[in-house]
Design a protein around this motif. Sequence first.
Motif, PDB file in Angstrom:
ATOM      1  N   GLN A 145       0.821  -1.203   0.000  1.00  0.00           N
ATOM      2  CA  GLN A 145       0.000   0.000   0.000  1.00  0.00           C
ATOM      3  C   GLN A 145       0.863   1.264   0.000  1.00  0.00           C
ATOM      4  OE1 GLN A 145      -3.102  -0.152  -0.499  1.00  0.00           O
ATOM      5  NE2 GLN A 145      -4.013  -1.954   0.473  1.00  0.00           N
ATOM      6  N   TYR A 146       0.355   2.318  -0.638  1.00  0.00           N
ATOM      7  CA  TYR A 146       1.045   3.601  -0.548  1.00  0.00           C
ATOM      8  C   TYR A 146       0.153   4.668   0.081  1.00  0.00           C
ATOM      9  CZ  TYR A 146      -1.533   5.602  -4.515  1.00  0.00           C
ATOM     10  OH  TYR A 146      -2.516   6.089  -5.330  1.00  0.00           O
ATOM     11  N   LEU A 147      -1.170   4.446   0.078  1.00  0.00           N
ATOM     12  CA  LEU A 147      -2.079   5.336   0.804  1.00  0.00           C
ATOM     13  C   LEU A 147      -2.029   4.974   2.286  1.00  0.00           C
ATOM     14  CD1 LEU A 147      -5.258   5.238  -1.495  1.00  0.00           C
ATOM     15  CD2 LEU A 147      -3.632   7.121  -1.297  1.00  0.00           C
ATOM     16  N   SER A 148      -2.005   5.968   3.128  1.00  0.00           N
ATOM     17  CA  SER A 148      -2.062   5.728   4.571  1.00  0.00           C
ATOM     18  C   SER A 148      -3.453   5.959   5.134  1.00  0.00           C
ATOM     19  CB  SER A 148      -1.067   6.630   5.304  1.00  0.00           C
ATOM     20  OG  SER A 148       0.264   6.249   5.010  1.00  0.00           O
ATOM     21  N   VAL A 149      -4.205   6.874   4.503  1.00  0.00           N
ATOM     22  CA  VAL A 149      -5.545   7.250   4.970  1.00  0.00           C
ATOM     23  C   VAL A 149      -6.464   7.337   3.756  1.00  0.00           C
ATOM     24  CG1 VAL A 149      -6.926   9.040   6.127  1.00  0.00           C
ATOM     25  CG2 VAL A 149      -4.576   8.590   6.887  1.00  0.00           C
ATOM     26  N   VAL A 150      -7.708   6.887   3.934  1.00  0.00           N
ATOM     27  CA  VAL A 150      -8.713   7.069   2.887  1.00  0.00           C
ATOM     28  C   VAL A 150      -9.925   7.793   3.460  1.00  0.00           C
ATOM     29  CG1 VAL A 150      -8.116   5.203   1.310  1.00  0.00           C
ATOM     30  CG2 VAL A 150      -9.547   4.705   3.294  1.00  0.00           C
ATOM     31  N   MET A 151     -10.463   8.698   2.664  1.00  0.00           N
ATOM     32  CA  MET A 151     -11.715   9.386   2.977  1.00  0.00           C
ATOM     33  C   MET A 151     -12.725   8.920   1.935  1.00  0.00           C
ATOM     34  SD  MET A 151      -9.906  13.087   3.527  1.00  0.00           S
ATOM     35  CE  MET A 151     -11.449  14.007   3.475  1.00  0.00           C
ATOM     36  N   MET A 152     -13.722   8.149   2.367  1.00  0.00           N
ATOM     37  CA  MET A 152     -14.657   7.546   1.426  1.00  0.00           C
ATOM     38  C   MET A 152     -16.074   7.588   2.005  1.00  0.00           C
ATOM     39  SD  MET A 152     -12.528   4.233  -0.041  1.00  0.00           S
ATOM     40  CE  MET A 152     -12.905   3.159   1.350  1.00  0.00           C
ATOM     41  N   ASP A 153     -17.067   7.474   1.104  1.00  0.00           N
ATOM     42  CA  ASP A 153     -18.448   7.344   1.553  1.00  0.00           C
ATOM     43  C   ASP A 153     -18.605   6.071   2.374  1.00  0.00           C
ATOM     44  OD1 ASP A 153     -19.060   9.623   0.174  1.00  0.00           O
ATOM     45  OD2 ASP A 153     -20.025   8.618  -1.510  1.00  0.00           O
ATOM     46  N   ASP A 154     -19.470   6.124   3.367  1.00  0.00           N
ATOM     47  CA  ASP A 154     -19.674   4.966   4.242  1.00  0.00           C
ATOM     48  C   ASP A 154     -20.016   3.680   3.482  1.00  0.00           C
ATOM     49  OD1 ASP A 154     -19.440   7.124   5.970  1.00  0.00           O
ATOM     50  OD2 ASP A 154     -20.867   6.318   7.409  1.00  0.00           O
ATOM     51  N   PRO A 155     -20.883   3.727   2.452  1.00  0.00           N
ATOM     52  CA  PRO A 155     -21.193   2.479   1.745  1.00  0.00           C
ATOM     53  C   PRO A 155     -19.972   1.815   1.109  1.00  0.00           C
ATOM     54  CG  PRO A 155     -22.793   4.171   1.190  1.00  0.00           C
ATOM     55  CD  PRO A 155     -21.699   4.851   1.945  1.00  0.00           C
ATOM     56  N   VAL A 156     -18.966   2.608   0.746  1.00  0.00           N
ATOM     57  CA  VAL A 156     -17.758   2.055   0.127  1.00  0.00           C
ATOM     58  C   VAL A 156     -16.808   1.510   1.186  1.00  0.00           C
ATOM     59  CG1 VAL A 156     -15.859   2.547  -1.477  1.00  0.00           C
ATOM     60  CG2 VAL A 156     -18.063   3.658  -1.792  1.00  0.00           C
ATOM     61  N   GLY A 166     -37.043  15.504  11.281  1.00  0.00           N
ATOM     62  CA  GLY A 166     -35.601  15.326  11.417  1.00  0.00           C
ATOM     63  C   GLY A 166     -34.875  15.402  10.094  1.00  0.00           C
ATOM     64  N   ILE A 167     -33.567  15.284  10.158  1.00  0.00           N
ATOM     65  CA  ILE A 167     -32.704  15.362   8.975  1.00  0.00           C
ATOM     66  C   ILE A 167     -31.848  14.094   8.918  1.00  0.00           C
ATOM     67  CG2 ILE A 167     -32.642  17.880   8.886  1.00  0.00           C
ATOM     68  CD1 ILE A 167     -30.039  17.820  10.476  1.00  0.00           C
ATOM     69  N   PHE A 168     -31.174  13.916   7.792  1.00  0.00           N
ATOM     70  CA  PHE A 168     -30.295  12.760   7.604  1.00  0.00           C
ATOM     71  C   PHE A 168     -28.860  13.247   7.462  1.00  0.00           C
ATOM     72  CE2 PHE A 168     -34.418  11.346   6.283  1.00  0.00           C
ATOM     73  CZ  PHE A 168     -34.472   9.990   6.572  1.00  0.00           C
ATOM     74  N   SER A 169     -27.934  12.489   7.986  1.00  0.00           N
ATOM     75  CA  SER A 169     -26.523  12.833   7.793  1.00  0.00           C
ATOM     76  C   SER A 169     -25.985  12.092   6.578  1.00  0.00           C
ATOM     77  CB  SER A 169     -25.697  12.479   9.036  1.00  0.00           C
ATOM     78  OG  SER A 169     -25.770  11.100   9.317  1.00  0.00           O
ATOM     79  N   MET A 170     -25.154  12.793   5.817  1.00  0.00           N
ATOM     80  CA  MET A 170     -24.517  12.202   4.646  1.00  0.00           C
ATOM     81  C   MET A 170     -23.258  11.434   5.070  1.00  0.00           C
ATOM     82  SD  MET A 170     -25.863  12.555   1.607  1.00  0.00           S
ATOM     83  CE  MET A 170     -24.597  12.717   0.347  1.00  0.00           C
ATOM     84  N   PRO A 171     -22.897  10.404   4.294  1.00  0.00           N
ATOM     85  CA  PRO A 171     -21.742   9.583   4.675  1.00  0.00           C
ATOM     86  C   PRO A 171     -20.420  10.258   4.340  1.00  0.00           C
ATOM     87  CG  PRO A 171     -22.682   8.786   2.621  1.00  0.00           C
ATOM     88  CD  PRO A 171     -23.574   9.896   3.092  1.00  0.00           C
ATOM     89  N   SER A 172     -19.657  10.580   5.374  1.00  0.00           N
ATOM     90  CA  SER A 172     -18.340  11.196   5.191  1.00  0.00           C
ATOM     91  C   SER A 172     -17.358  10.477   6.108  1.00  0.00           C
ATOM     92  CB  SER A 172     -18.399  12.690   5.529  1.00  0.00           C
ATOM     93  OG  SER A 172     -19.304  13.363   4.679  1.00  0.00           O
ATOM     94  N   GLY A 173     -16.759   9.406   5.602  1.00  0.00           N
ATOM     95  CA  GLY A 173     -15.936   8.543   6.441  1.00  0.00           C
ATOM     96  C   GLY A 173     -14.442   8.741   6.225  1.00  0.00           C
ATOM     97  N   VAL A 174     -13.672   8.419   7.273  1.00  0.00           N
ATOM     98  CA  VAL A 174     -12.215   8.429   7.176  1.00  0.00           C
ATOM     99  C   VAL A 174     -11.706   7.171   7.875  1.00  0.00           C
ATOM    100  CG1 VAL A 174     -11.897   9.822   9.291  1.00  0.00           C
ATOM    101  CG2 VAL A 174     -10.113   9.804   7.532  1.00  0.00           C
ATOM    102  N   ALA A 175     -10.667   6.560   7.289  1.00  0.00           N
ATOM    103  CA  ALA A 175     -10.160   5.284   7.822  1.00  0.00           C
ATOM    104  C   ALA A 175      -8.667   5.160   7.570  1.00  0.00           C
ATOM    105  CB  ALA A 175     -10.893   4.114   7.167  1.00  0.00           C
ATOM    106  N   LEU A 176      -8.049   4.257   8.325  1.00  0.00           N
ATOM    107  CA  LEU A 176      -6.633   3.928   8.141  1.00  0.00           C
ATOM    108  C   LEU A 176      -6.513   2.729   7.212  1.00  0.00           C
ATOM    109  CD1 LEU A 176      -5.405   4.163  11.841  1.00  0.00           C
ATOM    110  CD2 LEU A 176      -5.139   5.881  10.041  1.00  0.00           C
TER     111      LEU A 176
END
Length: 350
Positions: free
Chosen positions: A87-98, A264-274
């Motif tokens: 791997q060369y990426l250390s962190v990914v920011m992706m939608d929760d479904p992905v 109420g409202i819904f939150s959009m998926p904004s995820g971050v992971a190692l």
Amino acid sequence: MKKTTTISINRRAILAAAGAATAALAAPRLLRAQTKEVVVGGAASHKSFIEQIVAPAVEKKLGCKVVFEGSRSLVNLEKMQKNKDKQYLSVVMMDDPVMIPAVAEGLLEKLTPEKVPNIKFLKPGTIHMDGMWCNYLQPWLGIAYNPKVMPTAPTSWAEIYDPKYKGRIILPSLQNTEGLANLFMAAHLATGKPMAEAQKDIDAAFKKLVTIKPNLLTAYTQMPQAYNLLEQGEGFMISSAISQVALDRKASGAPVNIAVPKEGIFSMPSGVALVKGAPQPELGAGFVDVMISVEVQSALAAKTNSLPTNKDAAIPAGMPTNATIHTVDWAFVAANREAWVKRWDRDMAL
């Protein structure tokens, strides 16, 4: 007969020249190796807030260089899949479904309080699958409207079904992630079930949703088209609009605002992971920790017209403070979305 001239080349000179060439080629690589880098994969649209807010804070605290690669969630998933052994990426920011298939394929490293101390301060519902990823922002979904043609803001998701709005309502397609909120809210309105249960009652959702067809001006996949229609006054409301987009348009002077319905409202998926097996794992964890810190969260929320996920961060002016925020079961979505999109195309065709 001409005498052959033999040119004698000094062996030491050859070796010296070769060594100099090798050193010249290697110099950029050595210099790069001496500079600690953390490579982050995220959405291309996030480049501005990463470079203006997150990267400077990370670089100052960790003494490293943040390299941001902007693309899309699925592209980042493919990068991890193709480079699983190196791997060369250390962190990914992706939608929760992905994130879900990334977890299933063993591509992510668990976030823990030892690695990421600020994870302890995140709101309930923003840490997923026992820490495999967390949300770094909560862009939210409400009802965008044109105040020139609707001086009174909508107060309920049910208003989009009112016959007085015949031909005036704009919806996102289910191909768009924000479109899911209309599906789940339709089930809630039809059954009265709590949202956690209603979002699983897809038959009830579609039976309710099809009744809106007389009111539909269009169902979009391209967001600019929707806002053009809204701002021109042809459309009165965009149901399930993203706060970032609607409030950016408002700030630019367009006749757009966004309402917080009573349900109420819904939150959009904004995820971050190692990334598992990533280079510079300490820097990757440090990046996430800084990103969800109070200071960076407060700045990010203000920049993006979103809600912070750190419970101690400042909520920007104009953001909903007492609204119910519905969370989505993204594993359920991932398992069923393809079938829902096909049903949408069949049942919602105009």
